[in-house]
Design a protein around this motif. Structure first.
Motif, PDB file in Angstrom:
ATOM      1  N   PRO A 119       0.831  -1.201   0.000  1.00 35.10           N
ATOM      2  CA  PRO A 119       0.000   0.000   0.000  1.00 35.10           C
ATOM      3  C   PRO A 119       0.870   1.258   0.000  1.00 35.10           C
ATOM      4  O   PRO A 119       1.998   1.247   0.516  1.00 35.10           O
ATOM      5  N   ALA A 120       0.331   2.341  -0.558  1.00 34.86           N
ATOM      6  CA  ALA A 120       1.068   3.594  -0.641  1.00 34.86           C
ATOM      7  C   ALA A 120       0.090   4.759  -0.606  1.00 34.86           C
ATOM      8  O   ALA A 120      -1.120   4.575  -0.727  1.00 34.86           O
ATOM      9  N   SER A 121       0.632   5.957  -0.435  1.00 32.91           N
ATOM     10  CA  SER A 121      -0.167   7.171  -0.569  1.00 32.91           C
ATOM     11  C   SER A 121       0.716   8.278  -1.126  1.00 32.91           C
ATOM     12  O   SER A 121       1.934   8.260  -0.947  1.00 32.91           O
ATOM     13  N   VAL A 122       0.089   9.199  -1.826  1.00 37.02           N
ATOM     14  CA  VAL A 122       0.765  10.406  -2.297  1.00 37.02           C
ATOM     15  C   VAL A 122       0.000  11.579  -1.719  1.00 37.02           C
ATOM     16  O   VAL A 122      -1.222  11.525  -1.557  1.00 37.02           O
ATOM     17  N   GLY A 123       0.711  12.633  -1.377  1.00 36.54           N
ATOM     18  CA  GLY A 123       0.012  13.750  -0.775  1.00 36.54           C
ATOM     19  C   GLY A 123       0.818  15.025  -0.792  1.00 36.54           C
ATOM     20  O   GLY A 123       1.956  15.065  -1.273  1.00 36.54           O
ATOM     21  N   VAL A 124       0.189  16.065  -0.248  1.00 32.22           N
ATOM     22  CA  VAL A 124       0.807  17.377  -0.152  1.00 32.22           C
ATOM     23  C   VAL A 124       0.562  17.918   1.252  1.00 32.22           C
ATOM     24  O   VAL A 124      -0.532  17.773   1.807  1.00 32.22           O
ATOM     25  N   MET A 125       1.597  18.551   1.817  1.00 32.30           N
ATOM     26  CA  MET A 125       1.498  19.214   3.115  1.00 32.30           C
ATOM     27  C   MET A 125       1.662  20.711   2.929  1.00 32.30           C
ATOM     28  O   MET A 125       2.577  21.154   2.222  1.00 32.30           O
ATOM     29  N   GLU A 126       0.796  21.473   3.576  1.00 30.94           N
ATOM     30  CA  GLU A 126       0.935  22.925   3.625  1.00 30.94           C
ATOM     31  C   GLU A 126       1.972  23.262   4.697  1.00 30.94           C
ATOM     32  O   GLU A 126       2.263  22.433   5.580  1.00 30.94           O
ATOM     33  N   PRO A 127       2.543  24.469   4.678  1.00 32.47           N
ATOM     34  CA  PRO A 127       3.467  24.864   5.742  1.00 32.47           C
ATOM     35  C   PRO A 127       2.811  24.705   7.118  1.00 32.47           C
ATOM     36  O   PRO A 127       1.618  24.981   7.289  1.00 32.47           O
ATOM     37  N   GLY A 128       3.599  24.204   8.073  1.00 34.37           N
ATOM     38  CA  GLY A 128       3.105  24.005   9.429  1.00 34.37           C
ATOM     39  C   GLY A 128       3.929  22.981  10.167  1.00 34.37           C
ATOM     40  O   GLY A 128       4.912  22.450   9.645  1.00 34.37           O
ATOM     41  N   ASP A 129       3.526  22.703  11.403  1.00 34.79           N
ATOM     42  CA  ASP A 129       4.161  21.700  12.263  1.00 34.79           C
ATOM     43  C   ASP A 129       3.144  20.600  12.517  1.00 34.79           C
ATOM     44  O   ASP A 129       2.001  20.892  12.887  1.00 34.79           O
TER      45      ASP A 129
END
Length: 93
Positions: free
Chosen positions: A23-33
């Motif tokens: 299994p896998a995932s692709v994603g995006v993170m916005e700036p933050g902690d």
């Protein structure tokens, strides 16, 4: 089948899928902690941008840029700092 996930009030979004071997995932993170938890071991590959990470058992933050990766043990928590929108690929198991 694709699984769309949203975390941290929409600041992190991913699409989960069944990869060739695991299994896998692709994603995006916005700036933050952020603090993430794992069930199974994970390999995180930075596709674009950078992730600054504090891995379990470490006292030192390390930055991973596009084209690099890091491993996270199963059943663990790790910290992530993001300064610019960052895309990733996560392989589970």
């Amino acid at each position: 089948m694709l699984a769309v996930n949203e975390y941290f009030e929409g600041q992190v979004k991913s699409i989960g899928f069944q990869g060739k071997d695991k299994p896998a995932s692709v994603g995006v993170m916005e700036p933050g902690d952020y603090e993430f938890g794992t069930g199974a071991p994970e390999v995180m590959i930075v596709v674009s941008g950078a992730l600054t990470v504090l891995l379990p058992g470490s006292d030192c933050w390390q930055t991973y840029h596009a084209g690099t990766q890091f491993d996270v043990a199963g059943d663990a928590k790790f910290q992530v700092k993001v300064e610019t929108q960052t895309a990733y690929l996560c392989l589970y198991g």
